[in-house]
Design an enzyme around this catalytic site. Structure first.
Site, PDB file in Angstrom:
ATOM      1  N   ASP A  68     -45.639  -8.240  22.377  1.00  0.00           N
ATOM      2  CA  ASP A  68     -44.839  -7.018  22.511  1.00  0.00           C
ATOM      3  C   ASP A  68     -45.448  -6.014  23.494  1.00  0.00           C
ATOM      4  O   ASP A  68     -44.727  -5.218  24.088  1.00  0.00           O
ATOM      5  CB  ASP A  68     -44.660  -6.342  21.146  1.00  0.00           C
ATOM      6  CG  ASP A  68     -43.672  -7.113  20.287  1.00  0.00           C
ATOM      7  OD1 ASP A  68     -43.021  -8.043  20.812  1.00  0.00           O
ATOM      8  OD2 ASP A  68     -43.555  -6.795  19.086  1.00  0.00           O
ATOM      9  N   HIS A 121     -46.883  -6.780  26.360  1.00  0.00           N
ATOM     10  CA  HIS A 121     -46.367  -7.171  27.683  1.00  0.00           C
ATOM     11  C   HIS A 121     -44.895  -6.784  27.823  1.00  0.00           C
ATOM     12  O   HIS A 121     -44.457  -6.327  28.883  1.00  0.00           O
ATOM     13  CB  HIS A 121     -46.467  -8.690  27.879  1.00  0.00           C
ATOM     14  CG  HIS A 121     -47.860  -9.219  27.949  1.00  0.00           C
ATOM     15  ND1 HIS A 121     -48.404 -10.014  26.974  1.00  0.00           N
ATOM     16  CD2 HIS A 121     -48.828  -9.071  28.888  1.00  0.00           C
ATOM     17  CE1 HIS A 121     -49.637 -10.349  27.302  1.00  0.00           C
ATOM     18  NE2 HIS A 121     -49.927  -9.781  28.460  1.00  0.00           N
ATOM     19  N   GLN A 128     -52.371   0.436  29.973  1.00  0.00           N
ATOM     20  CA  GLN A 128     -53.530   1.331  29.914  1.00  0.00           C
ATOM     21  C   GLN A 128     -54.698   0.740  29.133  1.00  0.00           C
ATOM     22  O   GLN A 128     -55.849   1.088  29.360  1.00  0.00           O
ATOM     23  CB  GLN A 128     -53.100   2.663  29.280  1.00  0.00           C
ATOM     24  CG  GLN A 128     -54.193   3.690  29.186  1.00  0.00           C
ATOM     25  CD  GLN A 128     -54.686   4.144  30.548  1.00  0.00           C
ATOM     26  OE1 GLN A 128     -54.071   4.980  31.192  1.00  0.00           O
ATOM     27  NE2 GLN A 128     -55.798   3.593  31.011  1.00  0.00           N
ATOM     28  N   LYS A 129     -54.379  -0.195  28.201  1.00  0.00           N
ATOM     29  CA  LYS A 129     -55.438  -0.751  27.352  1.00  0.00           C
ATOM     30  C   LYS A 129     -56.587  -1.332  28.187  1.00  0.00           C
ATOM     31  O   LYS A 129     -57.742  -1.188  27.834  1.00  0.00           O
ATOM     32  CB  LYS A 129     -54.867  -1.843  26.438  1.00  0.00           C
ATOM     33  CG  LYS A 129     -55.906  -2.371  25.467  1.00  0.00           C
ATOM     34  CD  LYS A 129     -55.255  -3.158  24.383  1.00  0.00           C
ATOM     35  CE  LYS A 129     -55.351  -4.641  24.535  1.00  0.00           C
ATOM     36  NZ  LYS A 129     -56.643  -5.213  24.809  1.00  0.00           N
ATOM     37  N   ASP A 130     -56.244  -1.980  29.302  1.00  0.00           N
ATOM     38  CA  ASP A 130     -57.283  -2.523  30.190  1.00  0.00           C
ATOM     39  C   ASP A 130     -57.657  -1.433  31.194  1.00  0.00           C
ATOM     40  O   ASP A 130     -57.359  -1.523  32.391  1.00  0.00           O
ATOM     41  CB  ASP A 130     -56.775  -3.779  30.888  1.00  0.00           C
ATOM     42  CG  ASP A 130     -56.540  -4.897  29.899  1.00  0.00           C
ATOM     43  OD1 ASP A 130     -57.465  -5.208  29.127  1.00  0.00           O
ATOM     44  OD2 ASP A 130     -55.428  -5.449  29.869  1.00  0.00           O
ATOM     45  N   SER A 140     -52.752  -7.112  21.194  1.00  0.00           N
ATOM     46  CA  SER A 140     -53.512  -8.005  22.068  1.00  0.00           C
ATOM     47  C   SER A 140     -53.310  -9.419  21.546  1.00  0.00           C
ATOM     48  O   SER A 140     -53.183  -9.613  20.325  1.00  0.00           O
ATOM     49  CB  SER A 140     -55.000  -7.639  21.995  1.00  0.00           C
ATOM     50  OG  SER A 140     -55.798  -8.723  22.396  1.00  0.00           O
ATOM     51  N   ARG A 159     -55.458 -11.488  21.265  1.00  0.00           N
ATOM     52  CA  ARG A 159     -56.643 -11.837  20.469  1.00  0.00           C
ATOM     53  C   ARG A 159     -56.523 -11.408  19.003  1.00  0.00           C
ATOM     54  O   ARG A 159     -57.273 -11.902  18.174  1.00  0.00           O
ATOM     55  CB  ARG A 159     -57.877 -11.191  21.064  1.00  0.00           C
ATOM     56  CG  ARG A 159     -58.197 -11.765  22.409  1.00  0.00           C
ATOM     57  CD  ARG A 159     -59.448 -11.175  22.924  1.00  0.00           C
ATOM     58  NE  ARG A 159     -59.814 -11.803  24.168  1.00  0.00           N
ATOM     59  CZ  ARG A 159     -60.846 -11.447  24.889  1.00  0.00           C
ATOM     60  NH1 ARG A 159     -61.620 -10.475  24.469  1.00  0.00           N
ATOM     61  NH2 ARG A 159     -61.125 -12.048  26.006  1.00  0.00           N
TER      62      ARG A 159
HETATM   63  O1  PAF Z   1     -54.541  -8.317  32.798  1.00  0.00           O
HETATM   64  C1  PAF Z   1     -54.315  -9.494  33.098  1.00  0.00           C
HETATM   65  O2  PAF Z   1     -53.622 -10.229  32.378  1.00  0.00           O
HETATM   66  C2  PAF Z   1     -54.909 -10.073  34.384  1.00  0.00           C
HETATM   67  O3  PAF Z   1     -56.158  -9.545  34.637  1.00  0.00           O
HETATM   68  C3  PAF Z   1     -53.970  -9.894  35.602  1.00  0.00           C
HETATM   69  C4  PAF Z   1     -53.788  -8.428  35.969  1.00  0.00           C
HETATM   70  C5  PAF Z   1     -52.636 -10.541  35.336  1.00  0.00           C
HETATM   71  C6  PAF Z   1     -54.596 -10.592  36.823  1.00  0.00           C
HETATM   72  O4  PAF Z   1     -54.784 -11.948  36.612  1.00  0.00           O
END
Ligand code: PAF
Length: 284
Positions: free
Chosen positions: A38, A40, A152-154, A189, A191
């Site tokens: 969700d 994504h 934003q999480k990453d 996530s 995970r």
């Molecule tokens: O966040 C991710 O899933 C990856 O680092 C990305 C941005 C798709 C690059 O492979």
């Protein structure tokens, strides 16, 4: 429900997008490695709100995995991902093979993330951010989108992509979508699926630590760190990797005298699952 079209070659994708662009349609890219959840899908919704064509790239990028990491084991299920996107009509899935993206073998030309690439997430994953930036640069060149949407999480990834786009004069606008959280506060996530019930309860300390940090913001950085660490240390099932507060402009830990909007970052292991999370906070 209609599943989105899948395009696997750069030439086909470019032909399709050139036609869309010529018709005045705005294009947005959501880069992913698949295993869509969700979180994504909220990026896809964000993209659909600002563009007429949404390209979701699904590519497990070997360049961002270290030699001891799980590139081969990384889950891949294109049909499941297509089904997840079925509620998003008009989305185009770009799912190239490794040979299509790297026809000459592992890319010799790379974007380097610089010193920030070696901090936090980069400390335990040398070369990861160079590989990530290289594939994102390639995807931006292939799709040439008006905007690309990142979660934003990453937070470190977002910072480095924004910096790359600025420093390399890439025309795409980077849009950042807020983290989607489950009812218990945990950031979504893929995970999270590895956590059993007890670990899941323990993992709630991560968003709780961020909340405690936010509440302590007006008492300064030492109070923020003490508040967050107090929550995290109180949960024996959590093995803390780092909790840090960074200046969003530099992604370096804030100095004592810092005032204003900062970003709190946390990474911790619960059992064998490593989780990351982030929130903004205001240091007074
Ligand atoms: O966040 C991710 O899933 C990856 O680092 C990305 C941005 C798709 C690059 O492979």
């Amino acid at each position: 429900m209609i599943h989105p079209d899948v395009v696997t070659t750069i030439a086909d994708l470019r032909a399709r997008l050139d036609a869309a662009r010529a018709a005045g349609r705005r294009i947005a890219l959501v880069p992913t490695m698949g295993s869509l959840h969700d979180g994504h899908l909220s990026l896809v919704e964000h993209a659909a709100a600002i563009a007429d064509e949404v390209v979701v790239s699904i590519f497990v990028n070997p360049l961002q995995f270290g030699p001891t990491e799980d590139f081969e084991q990384y889950p891949r299920d294109l049909e499941r991902d297509r089904a997840a996107l079925a509620g998003h009509p008009g989305t185009i899935v770009f799912a190239p093979a490794v040979d299509e993206m790297y026809p000459l073998g592992a890319s010799q030309t790379r974007v380097t993330a610089g010193a920030v690439g070696g901090l936090f997430e980069g400390r335990s994953r040398p070369g990861h951010f160079d590989g990530m930036l290289t594939v994102v640069a390639k995807l931006l060149n292939i799709v040439q989108p008006d905007a690309a949407v990142f979660g934003q999480k990453d937070a470190q990834q977002v910072h480095l992509v924004q910096r790359m786009v600025r420093e390399l004069d890439i025309r795409t606008r980077i849009e950042v979508a807020e983290t989607v959280r489950a009812d218990d506060g945990l950031a979504l996530s893929s995970r999270n699926a590895f956590l059993d019930e007890r670990q899941r309860r323990a993992a709630r300390s991560i968003p709780l630590a961020l909340e405690a940090a936010q509440s302590a913001g007006d008492r300064g950085i030492d109070a923020v760190l003490a508040a967050a660490q107090g929550v995290l240390m109180g949960e024996p099932a959590i093995e803390l990797d780092y909790f840090a507060v960074v200046d969003p402009a530099t992604f370096r830990p804030v100095p004592d005298e810092f005032r204003g909007v900062a970003r709190a970052l946390v990474a911790a292991r619960v059992g064998s699952t490593r989780l990351i999370d982030t929130e903004t906070l205001v240091l007074g």
